[in-house]
Design an enzyme around this catalytic site. Structure first.
Site, PDB file in Angstrom:
ATOM      1  N   MET A   1       0.830  -1.212   0.000  1.00 42.84           N
ATOM      2  CA  MET A   1       0.000   0.000   0.000  1.00 42.84           C
ATOM      3  C   MET A   1       0.863   1.261   0.000  1.00 42.84           C
ATOM      4  O   MET A   1       0.608   2.195  -0.759  1.00 42.84           O
ATOM      5  CB  MET A   1      -0.939  -0.005   1.220  1.00 42.84           C
TER       6      MET A   1
ATOM      7  N   ASP B   1      10.645   3.125   5.562  1.00 42.00           N
ATOM      8  CA  ASP B   1      10.395   1.748   6.005  1.00 42.00           C
ATOM      9  C   ASP B   1      11.445   1.401   7.052  1.00 42.00           C
ATOM     10  O   ASP B   1      12.346   2.192   7.324  1.00 42.00           O
ATOM     11  CB  ASP B   1      10.405   0.761   4.821  1.00 42.00           C
TER      12      ASP B   1
ATOM     13  N   VAL C   1       1.951   0.807   7.722  1.00 42.64           N
ATOM     14  CA  VAL C   1       2.799  -0.266   8.238  1.00 42.64           C
ATOM     15  C   VAL C   1       1.898  -1.468   8.548  1.00 42.64           C
ATOM     16  O   VAL C   1       0.713  -1.459   8.237  1.00 42.64           O
ATOM     17  CB  VAL C   1       3.590   0.203   9.493  1.00 42.64           C
TER      18      VAL C   1
ATOM     19  N   GLU D   1      -0.587  -4.245   9.993  1.00 46.71           N
ATOM     20  CA  GLU D   1      -1.889  -4.053  10.659  1.00 46.71           C
ATOM     21  C   GLU D   1      -1.783  -4.530  12.112  1.00 46.71           C
ATOM     22  O   GLU D   1      -2.380  -5.542  12.495  1.00 46.71           O
ATOM     23  CB  GLU D   1      -2.957  -4.832   9.870  1.00 46.71           C
TER      24      GLU D   1
ATOM     25  N   SER E   1      -7.158  -1.012   7.591  1.00 47.32           N
ATOM     26  CA  SER E   1      -8.425  -1.450   6.993  1.00 47.32           C
ATOM     27  C   SER E   1      -9.383  -1.985   8.045  1.00 47.32           C
ATOM     28  O   SER E   1     -10.573  -2.111   7.770  1.00 47.32           O
ATOM     29  CB  SER E   1      -8.188  -2.492   5.903  1.00 47.32           C
TER      30      SER E   1
ATOM     31  N   HIS F   1      -8.280   5.655   4.006  1.00 45.14           N
ATOM     32  CA  HIS F   1      -8.274   4.235   3.645  1.00 45.14           C
ATOM     33  C   HIS F   1      -8.280   4.062   2.132  1.00 45.14           C
ATOM     34  O   HIS F   1      -9.281   4.341   1.468  1.00 45.14           O
ATOM     35  CB  HIS F   1      -9.505   3.565   4.283  1.00 45.14           C
TER      36      HIS F   1
ATOM     37  N   ASN G   1     -15.792  -2.118   3.429  1.00 47.79           N
ATOM     38  CA  ASN G   1     -15.526  -3.484   3.871  1.00 47.79           C
ATOM     39  C   ASN G   1     -16.678  -4.050   4.694  1.00 47.79           C
ATOM     40  O   ASN G   1     -16.955  -5.243   4.673  1.00 47.79           O
ATOM     41  CB  ASN G   1     -14.219  -3.538   4.678  1.00 47.79           C
TER      42      ASN G   1
END
Ligand code: NAD
Length: 732
Positions: free
Chosen positions: A338, A357, A414, A416, A443, A464, A514
């Site tokens: 993502m 990262d 990063v 979940e 999410s 999102h 979702n």
């Protein structure tokens, strides 16, 4: 006159300039059409005028028709909307045909009057149908789109575009423009035969004027008005044309499953029109167009995919009184799937990006995603080496949080995991300025919980994205309990910069998209457990116009994700957890390693190359087919109601605050039957009373999850629709 003005040049060439006041792009209105008609009459009547150039006073030529025209056409003849639309369309044909036949008006015995189009930029819909009626089309060599995208909003080119393009290019070559709404940049439009000349922008008017002055009589007769005209590629009953028309019918029905009336209509108009004279073909086109305009599908698609989508993109739900919050410098935490996508689209939109990262290698890999994407674009002629370099130059890949200094927005993507997210939130806030907004791309985790890790929860928000970021156009913005208006404005301005469509929802489990898609998937899986034939489930979904059935969708997103979500939901809900019978299907497959496409095994079987082969035969052994299979309609009702009831609940609970967002978000977020206009439009189409009746039957047969929400019952009792009851918020 306001929209079209005519000026006569000393050389005898009239310049008709289209320049709608107060609009950035021209759109054709009733008044504009009458003005154009008057200009053409003047050109024809004035002996001092040798011909005309129709151009635009703006950077572009025209964006299309004012879609409100269609609505008002219906009311033109009392009690007979079809007559109103048909007559209106025929009036339009009359004006465009007058332009076309001006070339053959031999009143002066010196030949007719050339009328050419000079397009300084984008010409879409009527903005290309008008040029198609001219004797020559000149386009400026600029970044612009030319084409007929009507099909994207449930219409088809009904101002002669269908008939002219088929006769100009042949049915086969016209198909992608008519059936897929494909648009092209000027040079490619010329190569495809859409336009005749592409010239430098500052040479546009002179080139057009020269052509008018030097046109020969033969130039002024359209091929289809000339003796001996033969349609390129052949008409339906010629050996060359037959396979094209037959193939097109098969292709269209396979792609649209019969739920898009416009696709069928454009095909019929092209086919039937090819068998008759040009003027008869225009009448046929007008009849089919009338039918499509009167079908509720086009109205619903226009409202959701054009009017409301456009309104949301322009900031319809942006908090009032907050100044410009466009992003200057963006931080992206996590350069995985993502994060890499978010960095890519932001850099392409001209935003400076710091991509962080945990290791330099991972950060570099994330940046390399942009290089790879641009390389593919270069190979397809859609990008250039310069654009690639410019995008890459905007991305700094690093592990150093100090580089976030000066970022006015940070989006974290990063793992979940609340702990990891809390850690990166604190690290970022330690270097960010006091005004910076921090966003999470989670999410599943509640925004308000994640905001606890922030020292400034008013500046903490959910942004999102959907995967793959570069292809999915919806962005769900989630307000946490403490999220302030400036954070919402920042998120909306960012989404506008990257040219995606935002919806703003309140914080609740799985937010909006979702939340609705899970019941769809679960209902499909549940049916497999009950012994319903898997292919019946999948076909039922496809025939409703869903891009993929629930089982295929599960394979695509992977069963381990499903298991993870199920475990988390069960932990959160305890005894109230309602999906045990879904887990009874998913968990054994998961344990057997059938994780979906990525494992080459799931509900479907796959070959060695990963190509889907059909439903896995072993599924029938584990979950025996019931002797009595349900009717298709029952399966469809289950799949449909599972999602739309969730959307209604989301509205009722205040997760959704605007039904426009509910409809647009559903189509863009999970491909909810675009023909329907979205869940609320679909419910309005069948009516609340019918919806309550379907729910009653489903509840009796399958349980409480189908109980009609109180809101829907109330609406049924009062005879209300969503778009009337919620009209103030959804004014469109
Ligand atoms: P991913 O595993 O591909 O990427 C996560 C990245 O974060 C990895 O590169 C990892 O090295 C990095 N990372 C982990 N800890 C870090 C730290 N402390 N500092 C810096 N970087 C760190 O995951 P993804 O699929 O890109 O998902 C990222 C987030 O986006 C998750 O919250 C996920 O729920 C959400 N999301 C995913 C999808 C999807 O379809 N994959 C869709 C929407 C939202």
């Amino acid at each position: 006159m306001t929209d079209f003005t005519l000026s006569k040049g000393a050389d005898g060439v009239a310049i008709i300039t289209w320049d709608v006041p107060g609009k950035s792009m021209n759109v054709l209105s009733f008044e504009g059409l009458a003005e154009l008609d008057a200009c053409i009459d003047e050109v024809l009547a004035d002996d001092a005028i040798k011909g005309a150039v129709i151009t635009s006073g703006k950077d572009s030529f025209a964006g299309g028709m004012d879609l409100n025209i269609l609505a008002s056409l219906r009311d033109q003849v009392e009690g007979d909307p079809a007559r109103g639309v048909f007559d209106g369309v025929m009036r339009m044909h009359g004006i465009l045909r007058k332009i076309e036949l001006a070339g053959m008006d031999f009143r002066t015995k010196k030949g007719g009057k050339p009328i050419v189009a000079a397009m300084p930029g984008t010409g879409l819909g009527i903005g290309f149908e008008l040029p198609l009626a001219c004797h020559r089309i000149f386009a400026a060599d600029v970044k612009a789109k030319i084409g007929l995208p009507e099909i994207m909003v449930g219409l088809f080119p009904g101002a002669g575009g269908t008939t002219r393009l088929v006769r100009k290019l042949g049915a086969m070559a016209a198909a992608p423009f008519l059936l897929e709404g494909k648009t092209l940049e000027p040079a490619k439009a010329k190569a495809a035969g859409l336009v005749d000349e592409v010239v430098a922008p500052d040479a546009l008017l002179d080139a057009a004027r020269d052509w008018v002055l030097n046109a020969s009589e033969a130039d002024l007769v359209k091929p289809w008005d000339a003796k001996g005209y033969k349609m390129p590629g052949g008409t339906p009953y010629t050996p060359a044309g037959f396979p094209t028309f037959m193939g097109a019918a098969v292709m269209v029905n396979a792609n649209t499953k019969g739920v898009y009336p416009a696709a069928r209509a454009v095909l019929a108009a092209a086919y039937e029109g090819a068998l008759v004279s040009f003027d008869e073909a225009l009448k046929i086109e007008a009849r089919w167009f009338t039918k499509v305009v009167l079908d509720p599908t086009s109205g619903a698609m226009i409202r959701s995919l054009f009017i409301n989508k456009g309104a949301l993109e322009k900031g319809a739900v942006r908090p009032a009184g907050v100044g410009d919050e466009r992003v200057q410098k963006l931080g992206v935490l996590g350069a995985g799937m993502m994060g890499a996508g978010i960095a890519l689209i932001s850099a392409m939109a001209g935003i400076e990006v710091v991509l962080i990262d945990a290791s330099q290698e991972a950060a570099d890999k994330g940046k390399a995603y942009t290089a790879g994407y641009m390389d593919k674009g270069i190979a397809r002629g859609k990008a250039t080496a310069e654009k690639k370099e410019a995008a890459l130059a905007r991305i700094t890949a690093t592990t150093d949080y100090e580089a976030l200094k000066g970022c006015d927005l940070v989006v974290e993507a990063v793992f979940e995991d609340p702990k990891v997210k809390a850690e990166v939130t604190a690290k970022a806030e330690a270097v960010l300025g006091a005004d910076a907004i921090f966003a999470t791309n989670t999410s599943t985790l509640p925004i308000s919980d994640l905001a606890k890790a922030s020292t400034r929860p008013g500046q903490f928000i959910g942004i999102h994205f959907f995967s793959p970021v570069e292809r999915m156009n919806l962005v769900e913005i989630i307000r946490g309990r403490e999220t302030g208006d400036r954070a919402v404005a920042k998120a909306l301005d960012f989404v506008r910069q990257i040219r995606k469509t935002p919806i703003v929802v309140n914080d609740a489990r799985f937010f909006y998209a979702n939340r609705c898609i899970l019941p769809y998937i679960n209902e499909g899986i549940r049916m497999v457990g009950e012994g319903v034939a898997p292919w019946l489930v999948e076909h039922a979904a496809e025939l409703l116009g869903f891009p993929v059935g629930p089982l295929q969708l599960t394979d695509e997103v992977s069963l381990d994700l499903g298991v993870k979500i199920a475990r988390a939901t069960r932990a959160a809900m305890g005894d109230a957890y309602p999906d045990g019978d879904v887990d009874a299907v998913v968990f054994p497959l998961y344990e057997a390693g059938r994780l979906g496409r990525k494992a080459g095994a799931g509900f479907y079987a796959y070959d060695e190359k990963g190509k889907r082969q059909g439903i896995w035969p072993g599924l029938g052994e584990r979950f025996a087919l019931a002797g009595d299979q349900p009717e298709l309609g029952e399966v469809q009702n289950r799949l449909m109601m599972a999602q739309v009831l969730e959307a209604v609940r989301a509205l009722d609970e205040g997760v959704l605050t605007d039904i426009r967002e509910g409809d647009v978000g559903a189509i863009l977020g999970w491909g909810f039957a675009p023909w329907s206009g979205g869940p609320f439009s679909w419910l309005d189409r069948i009516g609340a009373a019918k919806a309550v009746e379907i729910c009653g039957a489903l509840e009796a047969a399958h349980g409480a999850r189908f109980k009609a929400p109180a809101l829907l019952r109330d609406m049924a009792a009062k005879g209300e629709s969503f778009y009337t009851r919620f009209a103030p918020a959804a004014a469109a």
